[in-house]
Design an enzyme around this catalytic site. Structure first.
Site, PDB file in Angstrom:
ATOM      1  N   ASN A   1      48.758  -0.132   8.202  1.00  0.00           N
ATOM      2  CA  ASN A   1      49.724   0.997   7.732  1.00  0.00           C
ATOM      3  C   ASN A   1      48.788   2.211   7.701  1.00  0.00           C
ATOM      4  OD1 ASN A   1      50.772   2.993   6.108  1.00  0.00           O
ATOM      5  ND2 ASN A   1      52.199   1.725   5.222  1.00  0.00           N
TER       6      ASN A   1
ATOM      7  N   TYR B   1      57.813  -2.416   8.488  1.00  0.00           N
ATOM      8  CA  TYR B   1      57.648  -1.624   7.439  1.00  0.00           C
ATOM      9  C   TYR B   1      58.531  -1.495   6.474  1.00  0.00           C
ATOM     10  CZ  TYR B   1      56.576   2.725   5.046  1.00  0.00           C
ATOM     11  OH  TYR B   1      56.178   3.733   3.951  1.00  0.00           O
TER      12      TYR B   1
ATOM     13  N   ASP C   1      53.347  -3.717   6.245  1.00  0.00           N
ATOM     14  CA  ASP C   1      53.439  -3.676   5.213  1.00  0.00           C
ATOM     15  C   ASP C   1      54.645  -4.004   4.596  1.00  0.00           C
ATOM     16  OD1 ASP C   1      53.712  -2.148   2.607  1.00  0.00           O
ATOM     17  OD2 ASP C   1      53.258  -0.147   3.341  1.00  0.00           O
TER      18      ASP C   1
ATOM     19  N   HIS D   1      45.918   2.576   2.811  1.00  0.00           N
ATOM     20  CA  HIS D   1      46.084   1.119   3.033  1.00  0.00           C
ATOM     21  C   HIS D   1      44.617   0.683   3.985  1.00  0.00           C
ATOM     22  CE1 HIS D   1      50.434   0.128   2.378  1.00  0.00           C
ATOM     23  NE2 HIS D   1      50.284   1.442   2.404  1.00  0.00           N
TER      24      HIS D   1
END
Length: 251
Positions: A7, A105, A144, A242
């Site tokens: 991410n 995501y 993520d 991240h």
């Protein structure tokens, strides 16, 4: 094969902070990114030897996913269904001869849990989607996923209980997924490893003190267990809130 997921929290900003150096050094066969925050034409990456697949959000500067792959896929799908538009650019599926690569995501349920109901509906939808894909050939899911599954997956479990990303509901949905024929590759290999996090708040010195959460994953079909060589985290790589995660697998 080496696979990477990151991410990047805005790809243009991440490129200015060393994204391409890491990309070249890691030399992944498949490299997935989330939260690109891009529209079509806003960036041009010279990634020699890679096919590029982008899923942009309708809203500018928001969400978005991409996959860069050395292997040309048999097919590419954006969203859950070819006939259903997914406006936030949150999922890309590449089909290869022997597996599906799914880059996701997951929506955040927000600090006040305003989107929790939508988040839980998403979880049910993606679980059904992955089960259907898995009935055809094994899947590798990365991204993520916006949940710390177990208490070991975040620094301050007790004080975060019930907060976004660590609600009983979100954690329960991850449990449901893993009980449906899938496995968390990192925890399968390292069930007791503490301090292994992939996201840190931008608050002062939080990352330096490793007060983090593990919310980025590689999840695979259970039947790929014997093909997994390693799974891990690169917390030393900066450029985003991240860090990248990786999977080495014999496909």
């Amino acid at each position: 094969m080496k696979l990477v997921s990151w991410n990047v929290n805005g790809l243009r900003a991440c490129v200015k902070k060393g994204f391409l150096d890491y990309f070249k050094d890691i030399d992944a066969d498949i490299f997935c990114v989330q939260e690109t925050k891009l529209q079509d034409g806003q960036i041009e990456l010279d990634l020699d030897g890679y096919y590029q697949y982008w899923n942009y959000a309708l809203k500018k500067g928001y969400s978005g996913t991409a996959i860069f792959t050395k292997r040309k896929p048999l097919s590419v799908q954006y969203g859950f269904d070819k006939d259903e538009y997914e406006p936030e650019g949150r999922i890309i599926t590449l089909e290869f001869a022997d597996f599906y690569m799914v880059n996701v995501y997951t929506p955040n349920s927000q600090r006040d849990l305003a989107r929790l109901d939508k988040r839980l509906a998403w979880e049910d939808k993606i679980r059904d989607y992955l089960i259907e894909l898995d009935s055809r050939k094994p899947i590798i899911l990365c991204g993520d996923l916006n949940v710390a599954h177990m208490e070991i997956d975040l620094k301050n479990a007790k004080s975060n209980r019930g907060n976004s990303g660590f609600t009983d509901e979100e954690r329960g949905k991850m449990t449901d997924l893993l009980q449906s024929g899938f496995m968390d590759t990192f925890r399968t290999l390292y069930p007791d490893k503490e301090g292994a996090y992939t996201w840190w708040s931008y608050m002062n010195k939080v990352r330096e003190r490793n007060i983090g959460w593990r919310i980025d994953y590689f999840i695979t079909s259970v039947r790929l267990r014997e093909k997994i060589i390693d799974a891990g985290i690169h917390p030393e790589i900066m450029g985003s809130d991240h860090c990248p995660v990786f999977l080495e697998i014999d496909m």
